[in-house]
Design a protein around this motif. Structure first.
Motif, PDB file in Angstrom:
ATOM      1  N   LEU A  52       0.822  -1.213   0.000  1.00 22.74           N
ATOM      2  CA  LEU A  52       0.000   0.000   0.000  1.00 22.74           C
ATOM      3  C   LEU A  52       0.857   1.265   0.000  1.00 22.74           C
ATOM      4  O   LEU A  52       0.476   2.289  -0.574  1.00 22.74           O
ATOM      5  N   GLN A  57      -0.637   8.191  -1.633  1.00 22.77           N
ATOM      6  CA  GLN A  57      -1.798   8.117  -0.746  1.00 22.77           C
ATOM      7  C   GLN A  57      -2.406   9.498  -0.522  1.00 22.77           C
ATOM      8  O   GLN A  57      -1.701  10.486  -0.367  1.00 22.77           O
ATOM      9  N   TYR A  70      -5.693   5.337  -2.653  1.00 21.28           N
ATOM     10  CA  TYR A  70      -4.365   4.918  -3.130  1.00 21.28           C
ATOM     11  C   TYR A  70      -4.318   5.084  -4.644  1.00 21.28           C
ATOM     12  O   TYR A  70      -5.265   4.706  -5.342  1.00 21.28           O
TER      13      TYR A  70
END
Length: 282
Positions: A52, A57, A70
């Motif tokens: 991630l 982000q 994301y």
């Protein structure tokens, strides 16, 4: 002992709802809806962080705080990925390399009370609001959604059609909220009075009775090319749900897959998705 507790705790909730309904049907229904809408899993695990963190982000404000988005940049069409219940954006890692190979501009979000998104409660309607905000920001040409994420996506398309949407992929999506609620009632063993209170609370908060909330009813006006994948032996959401949704759509390919269970994380299903995305005549 662990197995005993897993079976006993839901029954304890149901027993408490039943006792509470003797004094206030409204309070019993409100609590039953709260417990139903509270995920116990889905926050970010340590092994998920590295993947991630490879994305840009972005935290975006919504009613209950901030939701996490994301972004893996690509020069091709934008694809939005919406996970399901007790999951988060990491669930798309299995599909990531195939999408990057096609140079897709990839967007994924964490739903309410999941992943790095704020909140403690999760419903398809609340989730649809995050999907709407993301669609308005990034105008995806493709949306791929799993399970309750599929229900939330279709609900959003009914109320706020996406002009940019060309292709839609629905994976293991539930159809009838009534089926889900009846399973919930059976699991916790709460009585009809609690169920009626829950139904009234659902209508008060969202404007729908349990029997009225069906994905198939929200799917009727979708014109984008749609692929529905559902595993024939899915134990979480029966394959009949996929058939029912597909039966109401205008431009749909329905595939009853042989592998993957509810998650659909197999090469067979990835191939179905990628072939659908690459094929202009799907």
């Amino acid at each position: 002992m662990k197995r005993f507790l897993q079976k006993a705790i839901p029954k304890m909730y149901g027993f408490y709802f039943n006792i509470l309904s003797l004094f206030s049907q409204e309070k019993a229904g409100k609590l039953a809806l709260k417990v139903f809408s509270t995920p116990r899993r889905g926050r970010i695990s340590e092994h998920q962080i590295e993947f991630l963190n490879s994305a840009r982000q972005q935290r975006i404000a919504f009613k209950d705080g901030l939701f996490m988005l994301y972004h893996w940049k690509g020069d091709g069409p934008t694809v939005l990925l919406n996970h399901g219940w007790e999951s988060n954006a990491f669930r798309w890692k299995y599909l990531f390399d195939d999408l990057k190979a096609l140079d897709y501009n990839i967007i994924a979000i964490d739903g309410p009370a999941h992943g790095n998104t704020s909140g403690t409660l999760f419903t398809a309607i609340e989730y649809s609001k995050l999907i709407k905000a993301t669609v308005e920001l990034y105008e995806p040409e493709v949306i791929i959604s799993h399970s309750v994420g599929a229900m939330a996506t279709v609900y959003n398309e009914f109320h706020h059609p996406s002009p940019s949407l060309k292709k839609l992929v629905l994976l293991g999506g539930p159809n009838s909220l009534e089926v889900i609620m009846k399973d919930y009632q059976k699991l916790l063993s709460f009585n009809k009075k609690v169920y009626t209170g829950l139904d009234k609370m659902l209508f008060k908060r969202f404007g729908y009775h349990v029997t009225e909330f069906k994905t198939e009813n929200f799917a009727v006006n979708i014109t984008a090319q749609t692929l529905i994948l559902h595993e024939q032996n899915d134990r979480i959401v029966p394959v009949s749900a996929g058939r029912e949704i597909a039966g109401k759509m205008q431009n749909v390919t329905f595939i009853e897959t042989q592998t993957g269970g509810h998650s659909l994380h197999t090469k067979e299903n990835t191939n179905h998705i990628i072939e659908f995305l690459k094929n202009d005549n799907s």
